[in-house]
Scaffold this motif. Structure first.
Motif, mmCIF file in Angstrom:
data_model
loop_
_atom_site.group_PDB
_atom_site.id
_atom_site.type_symbol
_atom_site.label_atom_id
_atom_site.label_comp_id
_atom_site.label_asym_id
_atom_site.label_seq_id
_atom_site.Cartn_x
_atom_site.Cartn_y
_atom_site.Cartn_z
ATOM 1 N N MET A 25 0.841 -1.281 0.141
ATOM 2 C CA MET A 25 0.022 -0.008 -0.032
ATOM 3 C C MET A 25 0.776 1.209 -0.101
ATOM 4 O O MET A 25 1.814 1.394 0.760
ATOM 5 C CB MET A 25 -0.800 0.140 1.240
ATOM 6 N N GLY A 26 0.703 2.213 -0.878
ATOM 7 C CA GLY A 26 1.314 3.429 -1.007
ATOM 8 C C GLY A 26 2.293 3.358 -1.766
ATOM 9 O O GLY A 26 3.147 4.542 -1.964
ATOM 10 N N ALA A 27 2.785 2.135 -2.276
ATOM 11 C CA ALA A 27 4.207 2.082 -2.934
ATOM 12 C C ALA A 27 4.048 2.719 -4.406
ATOM 13 O O ALA A 27 5.183 3.240 -5.190
ATOM 14 C CB ALA A 27 4.400 0.590 -3.413
ATOM 15 N N LEU A 28 2.807 2.914 -4.660
ATOM 16 C CA LEU A 28 2.509 3.714 -6.199
ATOM 17 C C LEU A 28 2.260 5.109 -6.167
ATOM 18 O O LEU A 28 2.362 5.746 -7.096
ATOM 19 C CB LEU A 28 1.530 2.858 -7.053
ATOM 20 N N ASP A 29 2.404 5.747 -4.930
ATOM 21 C CA ASP A 29 2.154 7.020 -4.863
ATOM 22 C C ASP A 29 3.148 7.933 -5.639
ATOM 23 O O ASP A 29 2.404 8.958 -6.200
ATOM 24 C CB ASP A 29 2.163 7.629 -3.283
ATOM 25 N N ALA A 30 4.356 7.517 -5.556
ATOM 26 C CA ALA A 30 4.954 8.503 -6.415
ATOM 27 C C ALA A 30 5.697 7.749 -7.579
ATOM 28 O O ALA A 30 6.632 8.274 -8.135
ATOM 29 C CB ALA A 30 6.614 8.653 -5.559
ATOM 30 N N TRP A 31 4.718 6.812 -8.129
ATOM 31 C CA TRP A 31 5.166 5.962 -9.341
ATOM 32 C C TRP A 31 4.372 6.522 -10.219
ATOM 33 O O TRP A 31 3.298 6.084 -10.628
ATOM 34 C CB TRP A 31 5.106 4.534 -9.008
ATOM 35 N N HIS A 32 4.674 7.628 -11.092
ATOM 36 C CA HIS A 32 3.872 8.110 -11.982
ATOM 37 C C HIS A 32 4.179 7.531 -13.447
ATOM 38 O O HIS A 32 5.322 7.501 -13.861
ATOM 39 C CB HIS A 32 4.237 9.780 -11.998
ATOM 40 N N LEU A 33 3.202 6.938 -13.965
ATOM 41 C CA LEU A 33 3.350 6.203 -15.253
ATOM 42 C C LEU A 33 2.248 6.626 -16.123
ATOM 43 O O LEU A 33 1.152 6.612 -15.467
ATOM 44 C CB LEU A 33 3.241 4.826 -15.120
ATOM 45 N N PRO A 34 2.434 6.781 -17.523
ATOM 46 C CA PRO A 34 1.567 6.972 -18.476
ATOM 47 C C PRO A 34 0.529 5.900 -18.509
ATOM 48 O O PRO A 34 0.920 4.773 -18.531
ATOM 49 C CB PRO A 34 2.219 6.944 -19.892
ATOM 50 N N GLY A 35 -0.819 6.195 -18.397
ATOM 51 C CA GLY A 35 -1.839 5.435 -18.581
ATOM 52 C C GLY A 35 -2.429 4.613 -17.241
ATOM 53 O O GLY A 35 -3.138 3.889 -17.337
ATOM 54 N N VAL A 36 -1.717 5.118 -16.202
ATOM 55 C CA VAL A 36 -2.190 4.431 -14.867
ATOM 56 C C VAL A 36 -3.286 5.318 -14.385
ATOM 57 O O VAL A 36 -3.175 6.528 -14.225
ATOM 58 C CB VAL A 36 -1.154 4.355 -13.968
ATOM 59 N N SER A 37 -4.410 4.658 -13.996
ATOM 60 C CA SER A 37 -5.674 5.315 -13.425
ATOM 61 C C SER A 37 -6.156 4.522 -12.303
ATOM 62 O O SER A 37 -5.698 3.439 -12.097
ATOM 63 C CB SER A 37 -6.671 5.543 -14.473
ATOM 64 N N GLY A 38 -7.206 5.111 -11.678
ATOM 65 C CA GLY A 38 -7.743 4.319 -10.392
ATOM 66 C C GLY A 38 -8.644 3.443 -10.849
ATOM 67 O O GLY A 38 -9.390 3.729 -12.080
ATOM 68 N N ALA A 39 -8.954 2.645 -10.285
ATOM 69 C CA ALA A 39 -10.121 1.732 -10.358
ATOM 70 C C ALA A 39 -10.543 1.000 -9.221
ATOM 71 O O ALA A 39 -9.671 0.934 -7.964
ATOM 72 C CB ALA A 39 -9.639 0.258 -11.335
ATOM 73 N N GLN A 40 -11.607 0.461 -8.966
ATOM 74 C CA GLN A 40 -12.385 -0.181 -7.883
ATOM 75 C C GLN A 40 -11.806 -1.639 -7.584
ATOM 76 O O GLN A 40 -11.408 -2.303 -8.738
ATOM 77 C CB GLN A 40 -13.697 -0.169 -7.985
ATOM 78 N N ALA A 41 -11.598 -2.020 -6.642
ATOM 79 C CA ALA A 41 -11.096 -3.466 -6.249
ATOM 80 C C ALA A 41 -12.174 -4.390 -6.713
ATOM 81 O O ALA A 41 -13.537 -4.168 -6.627
ATOM 82 C CB ALA A 41 -10.927 -3.689 -4.648
ATOM 83 N N PRO A 42 -11.881 -5.536 -7.298
ATOM 84 C CA PRO A 42 -13.069 -6.638 -7.463
ATOM 85 C C PRO A 42 -13.693 -7.292 -6.505
ATOM 86 O O PRO A 42 -12.961 -7.293 -5.346
ATOM 87 C CB PRO A 42 -12.047 -7.654 -8.369
ATOM 88 N N PRO A 43 -14.679 -7.575 -6.532
ATOM 89 C CA PRO A 43 -15.702 -8.169 -5.611
ATOM 90 C C PRO A 43 -14.817 -9.430 -5.331
ATOM 91 O O PRO A 43 -14.253 -10.048 -6.030
ATOM 92 C CB PRO A 43 -17.013 -8.500 -6.287
ATOM 93 N N GLU A 44 -14.924 -9.922 -3.882
ATOM 94 C CA GLU A 44 -14.347 -10.827 -3.400
ATOM 95 C C GLU A 44 -14.492 -12.239 -4.240
ATOM 96 O O GLU A 44 -13.613 -12.991 -4.391
ATOM 97 C CB GLU A 44 -14.636 -11.348 -1.708
ATOM 98 N N ASP A 45 -15.800 -12.376 -4.595
ATOM 99 C CA ASP A 45 -16.021 -13.820 -5.150
ATOM 100 C C ASP A 45 -15.513 -13.819 -6.552
ATOM 101 O O ASP A 45 -15.699 -14.764 -7.132
ATOM 102 C CB ASP A 45 -17.607 -14.172 -5.056
ATOM 103 N N ASP A 46 -15.156 -12.573 -7.369
ATOM 104 C CA ASP A 46 -14.600 -12.542 -8.634
ATOM 105 C C ASP A 46 -13.298 -13.004 -8.852
ATOM 106 O O ASP A 46 -12.484 -12.651 -9.645
ATOM 107 C CB ASP A 46 -15.034 -11.448 -9.209
ATOM 108 N N ARG A 47 -12.545 -13.035 -7.579
ATOM 109 C CA ARG A 47 -11.140 -12.941 -7.669
ATOM 110 C C ARG A 47 -10.810 -14.370 -8.165
ATOM 111 O O ARG A 47 -11.078 -15.575 -7.544
ATOM 112 C CB ARG A 47 -10.485 -12.861 -6.381
#
Length: 120
Positions: free
Chosen positions: A61-83
């Motif tokens: 957690m937080g490892a990507l806060d300073a990791w600026h990459l083109p095309g990286v955007s936020g998304a919601q976590a998948p539902p538990e049963d869809d993993r």
């Protein structure tokens, strides 16, 4: 290099992994990256999302806060049963180191480009 995004997964009584970030990449590039990381002994848990044809690498957690990459955007976590875990979490499998992941993703992209595959 990335066409997916990152998102946070929290810990609850049903969660299989601690609080973490996910790096989502196209399936082909992700599979190549898994191979590279496993050869180097550094691949943590990986989700395989069939519907999106993507793989998601679990990083601290937080490892990507300073990791600026083109095309990286936020998304919601998948539902538990869809993993669908390609490499499930386990006490023996640490989260993937973000620096190692970034290097392996670059290597995978170059390998796929050289082979004529676009990684998607």
């Amino acid at each position: 290099m990335f066409s997916g995004g990152t998102h946070h997964m929290g810990t609850d009584q049903h969660s299989a992994v601690p609080s973490c970030d996910l790096v989502k990449v196209p399936e082909r590039q992700g599979l190549e990256t898994v191979d590279i990381l496993r050869l180097r002994g550094g691949c943590g848990p990986v989700l395989h999302e069939d519907a999106d044809s993507t793989l998601s690498f679990v990083v601290p957690m937080g490892a990507l806060d300073a990791w600026h990459l083109p095309g990286v955007s936020g998304a919601q976590a998948p539902p538990e049963d869809d993993r669908n875990w390609l490499l499930p979490p386990s006490p023996e499998r640490a989260l993937t180191d973000p620096a190692q992941l970034r290097a392996a993703l670059g290597e995978a992209a170059r390998t796929l480009a050289a082979s004529g595959s676009d990684g998607a």
